[in-house]
Write a protein that holds these residues in place. Structure first.
Motif, mmCIF file in Angstrom:
data_model
loop_
_atom_site.group_PDB
_atom_site.id
_atom_site.type_symbol
_atom_site.label_atom_id
_atom_site.label_comp_id
_atom_site.label_asym_id
_atom_site.label_seq_id
_atom_site.Cartn_x
_atom_site.Cartn_y
_atom_site.Cartn_z
ATOM 1 N N ILE A 236 0.851 -1.191 0.000
ATOM 2 C CA ILE A 236 0.000 0.000 0.000
ATOM 3 C C ILE A 236 0.884 1.236 0.000
ATOM 4 O O ILE A 236 1.741 1.400 0.882
ATOM 5 N N ASN A 237 0.705 2.096 -0.983
ATOM 6 C CA ASN A 237 1.412 3.373 -1.062
ATOM 7 C C ASN A 237 2.921 3.186 -1.164
ATOM 8 O O ASN A 237 3.695 4.011 -0.669
ATOM 9 N N VAL A 265 3.009 -1.336 4.362
ATOM 10 C CA VAL A 265 2.210 -0.119 4.343
ATOM 11 C C VAL A 265 3.129 1.070 4.542
ATOM 12 O O VAL A 265 3.792 1.187 5.574
ATOM 13 N N GLN A 266 3.216 1.927 3.524
ATOM 14 C CA GLN A 266 3.975 3.160 3.649
ATOM 15 C C GLN A 266 3.013 4.254 4.105
ATOM 16 O O GLN A 266 2.504 5.030 3.310
ATOM 17 N N GLY A 267 2.771 4.287 5.406
ATOM 18 C CA GLY A 267 1.832 5.250 5.949
ATOM 19 C C GLY A 267 1.265 4.759 7.271
ATOM 20 O O GLY A 267 1.735 3.771 7.842
ATOM 21 N N SER A 268 0.270 5.430 7.736
ATOM 22 C CA SER A 268 -0.305 5.105 9.039
ATOM 23 C C SER A 268 -1.213 3.893 8.962
ATOM 24 O O SER A 268 -1.717 3.546 7.891
ATOM 25 N N VAL A 269 -1.408 3.261 10.119
ATOM 26 C CA VAL A 269 -2.305 2.123 10.248
ATOM 27 C C VAL A 269 -3.240 2.390 11.423
ATOM 28 O O VAL A 269 -2.794 2.776 12.511
ATOM 29 N N ALA A 270 -4.517 2.200 11.236
ATOM 30 C CA ALA A 270 -5.496 2.394 12.310
ATOM 31 C C ALA A 270 -6.146 1.065 12.647
ATOM 32 O O ALA A 270 -6.455 0.265 11.758
ATOM 33 N N THR A 271 -6.341 0.830 13.916
ATOM 34 C CA THR A 271 -7.052 -0.357 14.380
ATOM 35 C C THR A 271 -8.136 0.073 15.358
ATOM 36 O O THR A 271 -8.158 1.220 15.834
ATOM 37 N N ALA A 272 -9.016 -0.853 15.692
ATOM 38 C CA ALA A 272 -10.135 -0.538 16.581
ATOM 39 C C ALA A 272 -9.638 -0.262 17.998
ATOM 40 O O ALA A 272 -8.759 -0.958 18.511
ATOM 41 N N ILE A 273 -10.184 0.771 18.616
ATOM 42 C CA ILE A 273 -9.904 1.071 20.027
ATOM 43 C C ILE A 273 -11.222 1.368 20.711
ATOM 44 O O ILE A 273 -12.067 2.090 20.171
ATOM 45 N N THR A 274 -11.438 0.773 21.901
ATOM 46 C CA THR A 274 -12.731 0.845 22.586
ATOM 47 C C THR A 274 -12.541 1.279 24.037
ATOM 48 O O THR A 274 -11.711 0.705 24.765
ATOM 49 N N ARG A 275 -13.276 2.296 24.461
ATOM 50 C CA ARG A 275 -13.314 2.694 25.875
ATOM 51 C C ARG A 275 -14.439 1.894 26.553
ATOM 52 O O ARG A 275 -15.605 2.021 26.173
ATOM 53 N N VAL A 276 -14.071 1.077 27.516
ATOM 54 C CA VAL A 276 -15.030 0.163 28.134
ATOM 55 C C VAL A 276 -15.423 0.697 29.508
ATOM 56 O O VAL A 276 -14.579 0.894 30.393
ATOM 57 N N THR A 277 -16.730 0.935 29.671
ATOM 58 C CA THR A 277 -17.274 1.361 30.962
ATOM 59 C C THR A 277 -18.379 0.381 31.347
ATOM 60 O O THR A 277 -18.567 -0.644 30.705
ATOM 61 N N GLY A 278 -19.124 0.727 32.382
ATOM 62 C CA GLY A 278 -20.248 -0.113 32.776
ATOM 63 C C GLY A 278 -19.834 -1.231 33.713
ATOM 64 O O GLY A 278 -18.772 -1.170 34.358
#
Length: 358
Positions: A236-237, A265-278
């Motif tokens: 990629i890129n 990957v020549q660039g940024s990578v994003a993955t899922a991030i979750t704030r868990v409350t409750g």
């Protein structure tokens, strides 16, 4: 009286009337002229008179004003001339038109309903939709294109006996590409194929009209080298240069990067991030990657054997230790907790979850 009867009777009348001087080449009693000029110079012709034009190789009829060809209202197997913009080959009523070869209706033209091609599926329900139907033999059909530059794999659209539809053709003179569907009933697939040595890429580009019009590569999938055992590479890129539009579609691949790993990957990578409350139990799934634990909840990991290689990052900011499914910690001992203000990286090895950070 039909046209044939009219032609025969008129010819007989002409032969008796001695309309013009017949030469030794006259046939069927129809006077002959050498060319159109000679025909136009005939005097004394009456409506319905016939003459054979040797230069035009056709019979002409005098309509009272001009000499006209009766074939002008018909399409000839030897071709037609004198066609105007009002002439066409087709039908004027709502019936299908066919073009046949070897008595097979290879092509059909008409409305969807006229061709009996209505189906109760999206995009197949408009009975008034004008259609060109490549029927073939009624079971399969193909449309091939001329490509003299291709050594093999002449480009072709075709259907298969199992109902699949494909496009196959030449690439770079000696290589091939193929795009199409396949598979048995209720097990269909869409395939993209490039070949035939190993490193030929499937490239996705974008076009830009600025700077003299150019292409820029988005990403590519290809083999690592030109061998049968080439590894899959996805980049990629990795080729960011602006390449002028290739009007001949024959630019070389030399100088372009192949991904240096299975994924580069020549660039940024994003993955899922979750704030868990409750409160209560929280079960991790394929939708999770990084969890920020802001309340004291127990965590359940999926079975390690179900997701070999999957990684979870869990940061505990809940204020207390968290309970979690068993994993092997840095000492390779089984652990079921994550202390407060601590972060663990867990990865499945296919048997157990392993902590892979310090």
């Amino acid at each position: 009286m039909n046209k044939l009867q009219y032609l025969i009777i008129t010819t007989i009348l002409y032969s008796f009337a001695g309309f013009a001087q017949l030469d030794a080449n006259s046939a069927m009693g129809i006077p002959q002229v050498s060319n159109t000029t000679e025909m136009q110079n005939i005097t004394g012709a009456t409506e319905g008179s016939l003459v054979y034009n040797i230069a035009q190789k056709g019979i002409y009829v005098y309509n009272g004003t001009n000499w006209v060809s009766p074939s002008g209202s018909n399409w000839l197997i030897s071709g037609n001339n004198g066609i105007s913009s009002s002439n066409f080959l087709g039908t004027t009523n709502d019936v299908k038109m066919e073009i046949r070869s070897n008595n097979l209706p290879m092509l059909e033209f008409g409305r969807r309903e006229t061709l009996n091609l209505y189906q109760n599926f999206p995009d197949y329900t408009d009975n008034d939709q004008p259609l060109v139907h490549l029927k073939g033999n009624g079971n399969t059909a193909a449309l091939q294109f001329a490509a003299s530059g291709a050594s093999f794999y002449k480009p072709m659209f075709f259907t298969t006996t199992n109902g699949s539809f494909r496009l196959k053709g030449s690439s770079g003179r000696t290589d091939l590409f193929e795009i199409g569907s396949g598979g048995p009933s209720n097990d269909g697939r869409l395939e993209f194929i490039i070949g035939d040595d190993g490193a030929e890429p499937i490239i996705f580009k974008r076009y830009d009209y600025r700077n003299g019009k150019f292409h820029k590569e988005l990403f590519r999938v290809q083999g690592s080298n030109n061998t049968a055992n080439a590894k899959t590479r996805f980049g990629i890129n990795i080729n960011t240069n602006e390449v002028p539009v290739d009007s001949e579609y024959d630019d070389s691949q030399s100088g372009y990067n192949i991904a240096n790993s299975t994924l580069q990957v020549q660039g940024s990578v994003a993955t899922a991030i979750t704030r868990v409350t409750g409160s209560g139990n929280y079960t991790l799934s394929e939708d999770n990657h990084t969890l920020i634990m802001l309340s004291n909840r127990s965590l359940t990991l999926p079975t390690a054997s179900s997701c070999t290689g999957r990684v979870y990052i869990i940061k505990n900011n809940s204020g207390s230790s968290l309970t979690i499914s068993s994993y092997n910690n840095q000492n390779n001992s089984s652990s079921t907790s994550i202390t407060n203000n601590n972060t663990v990286w867990l990865q499945s090895d296919g048997v157990v979850w392993q902590q892979i950070n310090n």
